[in-house]
Design an enzyme around this catalytic site. Structure first.
Site, short mmCIF file in Angstrom:
data_model
loop_
_atom_site.label_atom_id
_atom_site.label_comp_id
_atom_site.label_asym_id
_atom_site.label_seq_id
_atom_site.Cartn_x
_atom_site.Cartn_y
_atom_site.Cartn_z
N GLY A 1 -56.92 -47.26 -77.82
CA GLY A 1 -55.93 -46.81 -78.81
C GLY A 1 -55.44 -47.98 -79.63
O GLY A 1 -55.70 -49.14 -79.31
N GLY B 1 -53.52 -50.66 -80.39
CA GLY B 1 -52.57 -51.45 -79.61
C GLY B 1 -51.64 -52.27 -80.48
O GLY B 1 -50.65 -52.81 -80.02
N ARG B 2 -52.03 -52.38 -81.73
CA ARG B 2 -51.19 -53.18 -82.64
C ARG B 2 -51.31 -52.70 -84.08
O ARG B 2 -50.82 -53.34 -85.00
CB ARG B 2 -51.58 -54.64 -82.55
CG ARG B 2 -53.07 -54.88 -82.78
CD ARG B 2 -53.36 -56.33 -82.79
NE ARG B 2 -54.80 -56.58 -82.73
CZ ARG B 2 -55.34 -57.77 -82.89
NH1 ARG B 2 -54.56 -58.80 -83.12
NH2 ARG B 2 -56.63 -57.93 -82.81
N ASP C 1 -65.36 -48.62 -79.87
CA ASP C 1 -64.05 -48.44 -80.51
C ASP C 1 -63.96 -49.22 -81.82
O ASP C 1 -62.97 -49.08 -82.54
CB ASP C 1 -62.92 -48.87 -79.55
CG ASP C 1 -63.11 -50.28 -79.03
OD1 ASP C 1 -64.14 -50.56 -78.41
OD2 ASP C 1 -62.21 -51.12 -79.25
P1 AMP Z 1 -60.41 -55.41 -80.62
O1 AMP Z 1 -61.42 -56.07 -79.72
O2 AMP Z 1 -59.65 -56.35 -81.50
O3 AMP Z 1 -61.01 -54.29 -81.39
O4 AMP Z 1 -59.31 -54.79 -79.67
C1 AMP Z 1 -59.57 -53.95 -78.59
C2 AMP Z 1 -58.33 -53.18 -78.22
O5 AMP Z 1 -57.28 -54.06 -77.84
C3 AMP Z 1 -57.80 -52.33 -79.34
O6 AMP Z 1 -57.37 -51.13 -78.79
C4 AMP Z 1 -56.65 -53.14 -79.88
O7 AMP Z 1 -55.66 -52.33 -80.47
C5 AMP Z 1 -56.13 -53.84 -78.64
N1 AMP Z 1 -55.51 -55.14 -78.95
C6 AMP Z 1 -56.12 -56.25 -79.39
N2 AMP Z 1 -55.24 -57.24 -79.56
C7 AMP Z 1 -54.03 -56.74 -79.23
C8 AMP Z 1 -52.69 -57.27 -79.20
N3 AMP Z 1 -52.43 -58.53 -79.55
N4 AMP Z 1 -51.71 -56.45 -78.80
C9 AMP Z 1 -51.96 -55.19 -78.44
N5 AMP Z 1 -53.17 -54.64 -78.44
C10 AMP Z 1 -54.20 -55.40 -78.84
MG MG Z 2 -60.77 -52.82 -82.40
#
Ligand code: AMP
Ligand code: MG
Length: 489
Positions: A90, A92-93, A252
């Site tokens: 989901g 997350g930010r 994702d």
């Molecule tokens: P990503 O690899 O950047 O696509 O992130 C994978 C998951 O981790 C996604 O669901 C992001 O929303 C969550 N995510 C990445 N960085 C953060 C953060 N600093 N705070 C909260 N959620 C994060």
């Molecule tokens: Mg992502």
């Protein structure tokens, strides 16, 4: 041209069942200030570029004030991360504000990235650092300039608020634009939870809004998957042809619209190396450059599985079977154009494969080589010294050049005419890591954002000769060869 307050939002996603997302407001950012505003992207939503200079702009796009009409929410999804299924991810930010419809009837979703914690943040802080925000901002606009489907970026708002990664950095919020932020993982979550009604609602929504030509068809879900297969296959071919690698091709991070999506670690290949891994954290090279086409299909298989409650096994398999031929056909079309051939013919494959082999063994910069290949002279006896001098093994180049010359002669096209077509597919300027790094250093150390502007302007027209900016076309200097890009963002 609209003002910020009259963007006329709609949030059709917010009218879907509540199981698909969580409503929430962004977390205010401490003392925000504008880092950059992209007037080009503002045009997509017919936002008056002068609005970027208003003090209110920063408040809105930091997430500190809500734009009138927006209905902020974080989307739920799951996904396979490095091959392992993670049942809940989901946003997350990221926070979706809603969509703006422009006069051509296009809908653009506005999403804040780095706008604070959400129910899906897990251990994360909900923030993005200025460094990674600049990288996404520049690369998404650079991809657009290259004509490759991508999300877009409207602004970066910065803050002195501290964020802890490998070192202490500062927070920033990116405003990202896309017709839809739905991912393969958005479907997976409802398949694995056996929430088939929600799965169908999501599929119906995506088809109605983004694949409207299929909405009335009996086999609409199978046709929808087929269309996603087509778009993804073509996108993979475009990445391969331009030498781009996405460092985290998890399901994702795969756009249902076939856009380049979620720029974390990514990289343009410099010295040609099919095993190129742009993500320092990818130890086994799952997402190595030459594996990306296969991973595209792997990810589509995960999507197909998620759609299995809606589509027969046979139809799913039939859709996936389209991947390879579509990828191959598009790839060879692009590579033929890069070589300056009128069309890819039987027998051209060895010419291409041998060239790529030579580029690899001679450690030759992929982008500058293809650009320079446009200057190849067909005349007999012509040494093509500018190209030849790049090779350690010049004799091997000479042998290849003879074959290439013979092939060009068969095409019966004059040098100048061929060069003109090649210059429209072989970019002069790409977002090299070291270029992004210089912009990041100036921004983070000196609050100097001029380099972001310079790169953005340059990369909007990557195929044009921009003589004053020639040095931006150069392969990386020695200091920059060791830059490592990790997952931390
Ligand atoms: P990503 O690899 O950047 O696509 O992130 C994978 C998951 O981790 C996604 O669901 C992001 O929303 C969550 N995510 C990445 N960085 C953060 C953060 N600093 N705070 C909260 N959620 C994060
Ligand atoms: Mg992502």
């Amino acid at each position: 041209m609209r003002k910020l307050e009259t963007l006329r939002f709609d949030n059709s996603f917010a009218r879907l069942p509540a199981a698909l997302y969580s409503r929430l407001s962004p977390t205010p950012l401490l003392d925000p200030y504008l880092v950059h505003f992209n007037s080009d992207a503002a045009g997509l939503i017919e936002l008056d570029p002068k609005e970027g200079a208003r003090p209110e702009f920063v408040g809105y796009f930091a997430g500190n004030q809500l734009l009138p009409g927006s209905e902020p929410l974080a989307m739920l999804y799951s996904g396979h991360q490095f091959g392992v299924y993670v049942p809940q991810l989901g946003d997350g930010r990221a926070i979706l504000l809603g969509e703006v419809r422009n006069q051509s009837g296009e809908r653009w979703e506005l999403q804040l990235k780095g706008a604070g914690r959400t129910p899906y943040s897990r251990d994360g802080d909900g923030r993005a650092v200025l460094r990674s925000t600049i990288r996404e901002y520049l690369c998404s606009e650079a991809m657009h300039g290259l004509g490759i489907p991508t999300t877009r970026a409207l602004s970066i708002v910065g803050s002195d608020q501290k964020v802890f990664r490998e070192t202490v950095e500062t927070a920033a919020v990116l405003l990202r634009l896309a017709p839809s932020h739905v991912r393969f993982g958005s479907f997976q979550v409802f398949y694995y939870r056996r929430q088939h009604e929600d799965l169908q609602r999501l599929a119906d929504y995506v088809i109605r809004h983004h694949f409207a030509q299929l909405a009335e068809k009996k086999e609409k879900y199978a046709l929808f998957l087929t269309e996603v297969v087509f778009r993804t296959a073509r996108l993979m071919a475009e990445w391969q042809a331009v030498g781009f690698a996405h460092g985290v091709m998890n399901t994702d991070n795969m756009s249902i619209l076939g856009l380049t999506f979620d720029y974390g670690p990514f990289g343009f290949m410099e010295a040609y190396d099919p095993g190129f891994i742009c993500n320092h954290s990818d130890h086994i090279g799952r997402y190595a450059f030459n594996r990306q086409p296969q991973i595209g299909l792997w990810n589509l298989s995960a999507l197909a599985q998620a759609l299995s409650p809606l589509v027969s096994k046979e139809a799913l398999a039939e859709a996936l079977d389209q991947y390879e031929p579509v990828f191959n056909a598009h790839y060879i079309t692009l590579m033929a154009r890069k070589l300056g051939l009128k069309a890819f013919q039987n027998g051209d494959a060895p010419l291409l494969i041998d060239l790529l082999g030579l580029l690899q063994t001679n450690h030759i910069d992929y982008t500058t080589f293809f650009r320079a290949l446009g200057n190849f002279k067909q005349a007999p006896g012509e040494k093509n010294a500018d190209l030849r001098d790049r090779f350690i093994d010049a004799v091997a180049f000479d042998a290849w050049a003879e074959r290439y010359r013979t092939r060009l002669i068969a095409d019966e096209r004059r040098d100048a005419e061929r060069k003109a077509t090649m210059d429209r597919i072989n970019p002069k300027y790409i977002l090299r890591n070291y270029l992004a790094q210089i912009a990041i250093q100036k921004a983070t150390q000196e609050r100097d954002y001029t380099e972001i502007e310079r790169l953005l302007t340059l990369l909007r027209h990557p195929f044009d000769e921009q003589p004053e900016q020639d040095h931006y076309a150069a392969p990386p200097p020695d200091w920059a060869k060791g830059i490592e890009v990790s997952c931390s963002s």
